[in-house]
Design an enzyme around this catalytic site. Structure first.
Site, short mmCIF file in Angstrom:
data_model
loop_
_atom_site.label_atom_id
_atom_site.label_comp_id
_atom_site.label_asym_id
_atom_site.label_seq_id
_atom_site.Cartn_x
_atom_site.Cartn_y
_atom_site.Cartn_z
CB SER A 22 -8.76 -19.17 1.94
OG SER A 22 -8.72 -17.78 2.15
CE LYS A 71 -2.30 -10.95 3.26
NZ LYS A 71 -3.47 -10.05 3.27
CG ASN A 92 -3.77 -11.25 -1.88
OD1 ASN A 92 -3.41 -11.10 -3.05
ND2 ASN A 92 -5.03 -11.17 -1.51
CG ASP A 108 -5.63 -8.42 0.51
OD1 ASP A 108 -6.36 -9.43 0.42
OD2 ASP A 108 -4.54 -8.44 1.13
CB ALA A 135 -0.95 3.21 9.11
N GLY A 136 -1.69 -0.36 8.64
CA GLY A 136 -1.03 -1.65 8.46
C GLY A 136 -1.16 -2.12 7.01
CB ALA A 138 -5.78 -4.34 6.09
CB ILE A 223 -11.75 -4.65 6.27
CG1 ILE A 223 -10.59 -4.45 7.21
CG2 ILE A 223 -11.87 -3.49 5.30
CD1 ILE A 223 -9.27 -4.66 6.50
CE1 TYR A 225 -12.39 -11.82 7.34
CE2 TYR A 225 -13.69 -13.59 8.31
CZ TYR A 225 -12.52 -13.14 7.73
OH TYR A 225 -11.47 -14.00 7.54
N GLY A 246 -17.44 -6.74 6.46
CA GLY A 246 -16.12 -7.13 5.98
C GLY A 246 -16.05 -8.42 5.19
P1 ATR Z 1 -2.69 -5.45 9.18
O1 ATR Z 1 -1.40 -5.64 8.44
O2 ATR Z 1 -3.56 -6.67 9.22
O3 ATR Z 1 -3.44 -4.25 8.72
P2 ATR Z 1 -1.23 -4.41 11.49
O4 ATR Z 1 -0.06 -4.04 10.65
O5 ATR Z 1 -0.98 -5.12 12.77
O6 ATR Z 1 -2.29 -5.29 10.72
O7 ATR Z 1 -2.06 -3.08 11.78
C1 ATR Z 1 -3.06 -3.02 12.72
C2 ATR Z 1 -3.67 -1.63 12.74
O8 ATR Z 1 -4.55 -1.55 13.86
C3 ATR Z 1 -2.64 -0.51 12.89
O9 ATR Z 1 -3.06 0.59 12.15
C4 ATR Z 1 -2.70 -0.26 14.39
O10 ATR Z 1 -2.29 1.01 14.78
P3 ATR Z 1 -0.73 1.31 15.13
O11 ATR Z 1 -0.06 1.56 13.82
O12 ATR Z 1 -0.77 2.50 16.01
O13 ATR Z 1 -0.21 0.07 15.84
C5 ATR Z 1 -4.18 -0.43 14.64
N1 ATR Z 1 -4.48 -0.63 16.05
C6 ATR Z 1 -4.12 -1.69 16.81
N2 ATR Z 1 -4.54 -1.52 18.09
C7 ATR Z 1 -5.16 -0.30 18.14
C8 ATR Z 1 -5.81 0.46 19.17
N3 ATR Z 1 -5.91 -0.01 20.41
N4 ATR Z 1 -6.36 1.65 18.82
C9 ATR Z 1 -6.26 2.11 17.56
N5 ATR Z 1 -5.66 1.45 16.55
C10 ATR Z 1 -5.12 0.26 16.82
#
Ligand code: ATR
Length: 279
Positions: A22, A71, A92, A108, A135-136, A138, A223, A225, A246
């Site tokens: 950034s 965040k 953000n 975002d 499901a994080g 992002a 997403i 990059y 991304g």
């Molecule tokens: P952010 O907030 O940046 O989106 P995060 O909250 O750490 O990051 O989320 C990372 C994502 O990558 C989650 O959806 C995670 O799945 P889980 O909810 O099961 O942890 C996913 N992820 C991480 N490692 C993974 C893997 N080996 N296979 C599939 N999904 C994975």
């Protein structure tokens, strides 16, 4: 460019912050538009983030971006939230108002949709179901943005099914959760596939997803990059799917903050993407 004693101040707060692109991005725009301003990296540990955010008005900052892992802390600390940030559960972009109050927004999702539209002008959310992997934080931004843009259905798949269920309940609307064990079925008839997980990032294994059931007309957007061309995008391109990288989301999410702090609507160009990636 040199700055004066009247320079407008903004920055990006995160922990660690050394990898953030950034400052390079906003620095390029400041130079390009000849603005007397500075955008600096702010390395702030989570336990001091609230204090640091509260100090922005006292330091004369016009605001700042907030990145991982701050965040949610920013979400809890600002005085007011815009509707998007409230629904995403994360902030953000912070704007300091003239009265010293802090407003938190989340750009975002805006960045994600603007990037898609810029790279694929023929894409529109209404065209069909969107599959979102992850499901994080992002994923939350992407899902809210897709629903707001008019997606008729968002199909969510995540390694931990319960986390996807939680996201769907929190956000509401036409979100369906497909179990991770049978994730490929979610691809049938989809118009868009988005990876929001860390899989495919340099140093991580590729996303474990077989694309056979995905229509070749579906747009595939990663997403991640770094690298720009992830294994997912390479596989999608090989079978004829249009792809979106991304970097656009990073560039476009920065626009509203820059406009609010420095008073100019900045432009995203191909040269800018190259410049930011080189850094
Ligand atoms: P952010 O907030 O940046 O989106 P995060 O909250 O750490 O990051 O989320 C990372 C994502 O990558 C989650 O959806 C995670 O799945 P889980 O909810 O099961 O942890 C996913 N992820 C991480 N490692 C993974 C893997 N080996 N296979 C599939 N999904 C994975």
């Amino acid at each position: 460019m040199t700055i004066s004693g009247k320079a407008k101040l903004a920055g990006v707060m995160g922990w660690p912050i050394g990898h953030s692109r950034s400052p390079r991005l906003h620095g390029h725009w400041l130079e390009r538009y000849g603005i007397d301003g500075a955008y600096v990296p702010l390395a702030v540990a989570p336990e001091r983030a609230e204090q640091a955010i509260r100090a922005l008005p006292a330091l004369g900052f016009r605001g700042c971006n907030v990145t991982v892992p701050l965040k949610e802390i920013a979400f809890r600390t600002v005085d007011r939230l815009d509707d998007t940030a409230r629904r995403m559960g994360a902030v953000n972009t912070i704007v300091v108002h003239d009265d010293g109050t802090l407003e938190g927004g989340n750009t975002d999702g805006f960045g994600f949709v603007e990037s898609l539209k810029a790279d694929r002008p023929d894409w529109c959310a209404e065209r069909g179901p969107a599959v979102v992997v992850g499901a994080g934080g992002a994923a939350r931004a992407v899902v809210v943005a897709l629903l707001d843009a008019g997606a008729p259905e968002v199909r969510l798949i995540n390694r931990t099914d319960a986390r996807a269920e939680e996201l769907a309940t929190d956000i509401g609307g036409p979100i369906t959760v497909a179990p991770w064990v049978s994730r490929e079925t979610a691809l049938e008839g989809a118009a868009l596939l988005v990876n929001t997980t860390t899989q495919g990032m340099t140093g991580q294994p590729p996303l474990d997803l077989d694309l056979r059931a995905l229509p070749v007309a579906a747009v595939v957007n990663d997403i991640v990059y770094v690298p720009l061309d992830t294994p997912l995008l390479a596989a999608a391109r090989r079978r004829g799917n249009p792809v979106v990288t991304g970097i656009g989301m990073l560039l476009h999410q920065a626009r509203p903050g820059f406009a609010a702090w420095f008073g100019v609507e900045p432009e995203v160009t191909a040269d800018l993407a190259r410049f930011v990636l080189e850094g």
